[in-house]
Design a protein around this motif. Sequence first.
Motif, PDB file in Angstrom:
ATOM      1  N   THR A   1      40.746  39.324  29.721  1.00 19.98           N
ATOM      2  CA  THR A   1      41.044  40.395  30.676  1.00 19.98           C
ATOM      3  C   THR A   1      42.551  40.590  30.695  1.00 19.98           C
ATOM      4  N   ALA A   2      43.007  41.758  30.270  1.00 16.23           N
ATOM      5  CA  ALA A   2      44.444  42.020  30.145  1.00 16.23           C
ATOM      6  C   ALA A   2      45.062  42.303  31.508  1.00 16.23           C
ATOM      7  N   TYR A   3      46.237  41.728  31.719  1.00 18.62           N
ATOM      8  CA  TYR A   3      47.020  41.994  32.930  1.00 18.62           C
ATOM      9  C   TYR A   3      47.966  43.133  32.586  1.00 18.62           C
ATOM     10  N   VAL A   4      47.715  44.327  33.161  1.00 17.27           N
ATOM     11  CA  VAL A   4      48.407  45.527  32.702  1.00 17.27           C
ATOM     12  C   VAL A   4      49.445  46.052  33.690  1.00 17.27           C
ATOM     13  N   SER A   5      49.400  45.603  34.944  1.00 21.52           N
ATOM     14  CA  SER A   5      50.403  46.056  35.914  1.00 21.52           C
ATOM     15  C   SER A   5      50.299  45.212  37.165  1.00 21.52           C
ATOM     16  N   TYR A   6      51.369  45.212  37.972  1.00 20.41           N
ATOM     17  CA  TYR A   6      51.336  44.498  39.240  1.00 20.41           C
ATOM     18  C   TYR A   6      50.265  45.058  40.171  1.00 20.41           C
ATOM     19  N   ASP A   7      49.952  46.342  40.015  1.00 24.83           N
ATOM     20  CA  ASP A   7      48.980  46.980  40.898  1.00 24.83           C
ATOM     21  C   ASP A   7      47.545  46.679  40.510  1.00 24.83           C
ATOM     22  N   ASP A   8      47.340  46.026  39.374  1.00 26.46           N
ATOM     23  CA  ASP A   8      45.986  45.787  38.889  1.00 26.46           C
ATOM     24  C   ASP A   8      45.828  44.327  38.466  1.00 26.46           C
ATOM     25  N   PRO A   9      45.687  43.404  39.438  1.00 27.78           N
ATOM     26  CA  PRO A   9      45.574  41.984  39.097  1.00 27.78           C
ATOM     27  C   PRO A   9      44.187  41.568  38.626  1.00 27.78           C
ATOM     28  N   ASN A  10      43.286  42.538  38.432  1.00 33.18           N
ATOM     29  CA  ASN A  10      41.927  42.299  37.926  1.00 33.18           C
ATOM     30  C   ASN A  10      41.051  41.634  38.985  1.00 33.18           C
ATOM     31  N   SER A  11      40.372  42.488  39.726  1.00 35.12           N
ATOM     32  CA  SER A  11      39.585  42.040  40.877  1.00 35.12           C
ATOM     33  C   SER A  11      38.322  41.286  40.491  1.00 35.12           C
ATOM     34  N   GLY A  12      37.954  41.311  39.214  1.00 36.69           N
ATOM     35  CA  GLY A  12      36.725  40.630  38.809  1.00 36.69           C
ATOM     36  C   GLY A  12      36.903  39.161  38.489  1.00 36.69           C
ATOM     37  N   ARG A  13      38.141  38.671  38.473  1.00 34.89           N
ATOM     38  CA  ARG A  13      38.378  37.277  38.072  1.00 34.89           C
ATOM     39  C   ARG A  13      37.884  36.304  39.140  1.00 34.89           C
ATOM     40  N   LEU A  14      37.314  35.203  38.684  1.00 37.00           N
ATOM     41  CA  LEU A  14      36.860  34.154  39.593  1.00 37.00           C
ATOM     42  C   LEU A  14      37.062  32.807  38.919  1.00 37.00           C
ATOM     43  N   MET A  15      37.679  31.880  39.653  1.00 41.91           N
ATOM     44  CA  MET A  15      37.919  30.542  39.125  1.00 41.91           C
ATOM     45  C   MET A  15      36.807  29.594  39.564  1.00 41.91           C
ATOM     46  N   LEU A  16      36.318  28.811  38.592  1.00 44.50           N
ATOM     47  CA  LEU A  16      35.349  27.761  38.877  1.00 44.50           C
ATOM     48  C   LEU A  16      35.980  26.423  38.535  1.00 44.50           C
ATOM     49  N   LEU A  17      35.770  25.443  39.393  1.00 42.75           N
ATOM     50  CA  LEU A  17      36.229  24.087  39.119  1.00 42.75           C
ATOM     51  C   LEU A  17      34.997  23.192  39.179  1.00 42.75           C
ATOM     52  N   ALA A  18      34.681  22.571  38.036  1.00 43.91           N
ATOM     53  CA  ALA A  18      33.435  21.823  37.918  1.00 43.91           C
ATOM     54  C   ALA A  18      33.618  20.406  38.460  1.00 43.91           C
ATOM     55  N   LEU A  19      33.015  20.125  39.606  1.00 44.75           N
ATOM     56  CA  LEU A  19      33.132  18.793  40.194  1.00 44.75           C
ATOM     57  C   LEU A  19      32.509  17.726  39.303  1.00 44.75           C
ATOM     58  N   ASN A  20      31.565  18.130  38.445  1.00 45.06           N
ATOM     59  CA  ASN A  20      30.897  17.178  37.565  1.00 45.06           C
ATOM     60  C   ASN A  20      31.320  17.325  36.114  1.00 45.06           C
ATOM     61  N   GLY A  21      32.460  18.000  35.884  1.00 41.30           N
ATOM     62  CA  GLY A  21      32.983  18.125  34.526  1.00 41.30           C
ATOM     63  C   GLY A  21      32.540  19.404  33.847  1.00 41.30           C
ATOM     64  N   ALA A  22      33.369  19.846  32.876  1.00 42.23           N
ATOM     65  CA  ALA A  22      33.067  21.067  32.135  1.00 42.23           C
ATOM     66  C   ALA A  22      33.369  20.843  30.660  1.00 42.23           C
ATOM     67  N   PRO A  23      32.528  21.366  29.747  1.00 39.04           N
ATOM     68  CA  PRO A  23      32.780  21.206  28.313  1.00 39.04           C
ATOM     69  C   PRO A  23      33.858  22.168  27.833  1.00 39.04           C
ATOM     70  N   ALA A  24      34.486  21.841  26.720  1.00 40.93           N
ATOM     71  CA  ALA A  24      35.481  22.733  26.136  1.00 40.93           C
ATOM     72  C   ALA A  24      34.812  24.029  25.687  1.00 40.93           C
ATOM     73  N   ALA A  25      35.495  25.143  25.904  1.00 37.45           N
ATOM     74  CA  ALA A  25      35.001  26.447  25.469  1.00 37.45           C
ATOM     75  C   ALA A  25      36.159  27.428  25.470  1.00 37.45           C
ATOM     76  N   ASN A  26      36.068  28.471  24.662  1.00 35.12           N
ATOM     77  CA  ASN A  26      37.153  29.423  24.459  1.00 35.12           C
ATOM     78  C   ASN A  26      36.907  30.721  25.212  1.00 35.12           C
ATOM     79  N   VAL A  27      37.919  31.548  25.269  1.00 32.90           N
ATOM     80  CA  VAL A  27      37.798  32.889  25.829  1.00 32.90           C
ATOM     81  C   VAL A  27      36.677  33.630  25.099  1.00 32.90           C
ATOM     82  N   GLY A  28      35.913  34.404  25.839  1.00 31.84           N
ATOM     83  CA  GLY A  28      34.822  35.161  25.254  1.00 31.84           C
ATOM     84  C   GLY A  28      33.499  34.435  25.253  1.00 31.84           C
ATOM     85  N   SER A  29      33.502  33.132  25.588  1.00 33.45           N
ATOM     86  CA  SER A  29      32.247  32.395  25.681  1.00 33.45           C
ATOM     87  C   SER A  29      31.453  32.882  26.889  1.00 33.45           C
ATOM     88  N   THR A  30      30.151  32.560  26.904  1.00 28.59           N
ATOM     89  CA  THR A  30      29.273  33.025  27.973  1.00 28.59           C
ATOM     90  C   THR A  30      28.892  31.876  28.891  1.00 28.59           C
TER      91      THR A  30
END
Length: 817
Positions: A411-440
């Motif tokens: 998701t490209a950051y294109v201006s201060y006025d558009d910080p991308n409202s769809g972003r959501l951070m997850l923090l896995a309390l039980n661990g998370a596997p390695a994965a790259n951008v574009g993964s599902t």
Amino acid sequence: MANPRARRLITAASLPFVVAATLTTIPAPANALSTDVVISAVYGGGGNSGATIKNDFIELANLTSSPIDVSGWSVQYASAAGAVFQMTNLSGTIPANGRFLVQQAAGAGGTLSLPTPDATGSVPMSATSGVVALVTAQIPLVGCGISCAIAPNVKDLVGYGATANVETLAAPGLTNTTANARGGSLVDTDNNSVDFTSGVPKATNSAGTTVTATDTGGPTDPTPGSVRIHDIQGSGRISPIVGQSVTNVPGIVTAVRTTGNARGYWMQDPSADADPLTSEGIFVFMGSTSPTVAIGDSVLATGRVTEFRPATGAQSLTELGGPVNTVKLTSGNALPAPIPVSFADTFTKTGSLEAQPLEPSSYVLDWLEVHEGMRVTVAEDTRLVSPVNTEFDELWVTLKPAQNLTPRGGTAYVSYDDPNSGRLMLLALNGAPAANVGSTLAGGSVGVVDYQSFGGYVIQTTTLGAITEGSLKPQKVTPPKKTGDLSIVTYNVENLTVGDSDAKFARLAEAIVVNLGKPDIIALEEIQDNNGTAGGGVVAADQTIAKFIAAITAAGGPTYESRSIDPNDGTDGGAPGGNIRQVFLFNPARTTFVDRPGGDANTAVTVQKVRPTSNQILLSASPGRINPASSAWNASRKPLVGEFRYDGDKQLFVIANHFNSKGGDYPLSAAVQPPNRITEVQRGQQATEVRNFVADLAAKSGNTARVVVLGDINDYQFSPTMATLTDNGALLKPLINDLPVNERYSYVFDGNSQTLDHILISPNTIKGYSYGVVHINAEFSDQASDHDPQILRILTGCGSEPLPERCRPGSPVVDVE
């Protein structure tokens, strides 16, 4: 910019912070912080009406891993007026990381005796307001007025209740059934109001024996109190009862954190009220103490309502803190159903968010706030817009897959006025596997809404959906179309030092040889000195540079030469002791570095004319530094300037930069919007210095100087910094703007693909070129660096008009595989 995720440590949560409804400035703290022995608890209600414990007491704590002898010390008590101190002499030793209990006067009531005290006095302490000082002498405090915290020999002081004799601000006032205790990590900030919270009296002696006043005169069988979680949360961002102690708040445990210094648990009331603006969930903060509850337990929690603000400018997290008492009623209870996450199109409103009503259907940050501490679910499949950070088990997804979509899934950051409202951070309390951008990320992730310093709102997941890796591959540049083309690269190699693993050097070297096609000139940022962060005054980086050059040669590349200038010790920022700097590598078979003596850490390079009437110019020193004495470079890297010759005898000036980082800027989820970009001021000053130098090159050469400015500018293409640096495009051309808007990025942070690195050229003298960002790091969970390199090719045969076909703008991007 070094990886900012390394700064996202939840240990800061060990200091609950009570805030007002708006951000305010508090008085400066006292002069000294105690780092070895502190007052850890005070209680003056011993034996009074309703009290369980018979005696008043003062508890001390040893913060170190070695025993500390307190013989010859004293604890001294004064009333709220603080005129006369009564002294209790101490002797003996506080064990390593242990406690030391001083018993004071007894009242007429109470049923519990203290553990065997380590010292005994007869001082009757006030149950409401008073002053306690820890003194490294046995001399009564006299004449210090309300400034006893900074009197000679005072190691620590706590004023509680209605007294002015305090460290910064008073700790909470007490009652017969409450004591003040320092927070779980025992940190001393010299602010009694921050360091201490009131709660159930609890005393521990040097033998580790603890007595807790678990019965303060209430019913024998624990029953829910009158306050519910939604009463604590209220219908705004700040709790309406912040600072108050609450008893037996009921809830079902929905998640538990048992690591770090921000341990605790989340609980939720299964019986919601009718107000959609009041959250039914809350975090119970226990510092470094691991909770003994489990998910599904029905509990009653007693503690103090606090607002924890994890970073300057951030929003606050409503929580229960202080001495926490948890009573488990039953286990195995059904959990409240998770609420599907659903975001509005607008990220946030402007102004102070804490002063405005919550509108969850209109603003993303408001939706997250009204669900703070509650169970939610990401019900549908989503796409990763950051690589999984396996060190912290965190990832970012987008709930709006078409929002500023990059060709590679970010998701490209294109201006201060558009910080991308769809972003959501997850923090896995039980661990998370390695994965790259574009993964599902498969739908079904479930967790609780939390708030942390850099990511802002985050879902602490107890269940993480399955991740399906995408097809993302590192890019490679195609071979140059003509052998005379000159290739120039900027690459932040993230704190490279000779002590790093051979594997890291090999990865970086492979990128130089394979992905970047053996460039002719390389500007490196974040080369550390020969002993890394060990300090000791070492500033030379020759061993680090030599190891890198050898690794490139071993990977099949040329034997590069290098040029750089060692900084003064501790003056250029970055990791403390690392002395990072910019370095030029160049292939002597393809280009010549013009050496001219005189460049050092303190001497400013200047532009000189060969003859007064000539447009021929040269540098006073090569390599050199731009105005290193300027305050613009305080605690920051100074630009490295070098003069090169290529394609026969063409002159080229290259300026390698690493502007100050964005660390210290308010987060995108800041309490006041738009966020304060504090660090931008210094970058603007740095941009002015570089712009003025480039303008001098242009003026003295009659606009014939070929100039390339490149490096980690630590700012966006749409920032004021870039406008200043380029003179609004009149002096320098930022090549990132040649790319489509959704391809302008070299770094991924908080789920935004953004531009921090840049290559800029003098547009009047460099006519034919190709350019591109080579994506090999930022989108990948396995990174050699956190930055992607960029490459410029200055094309031969492009100096005359009309430009040959290969030199015409139109499609200047370097082709990548």
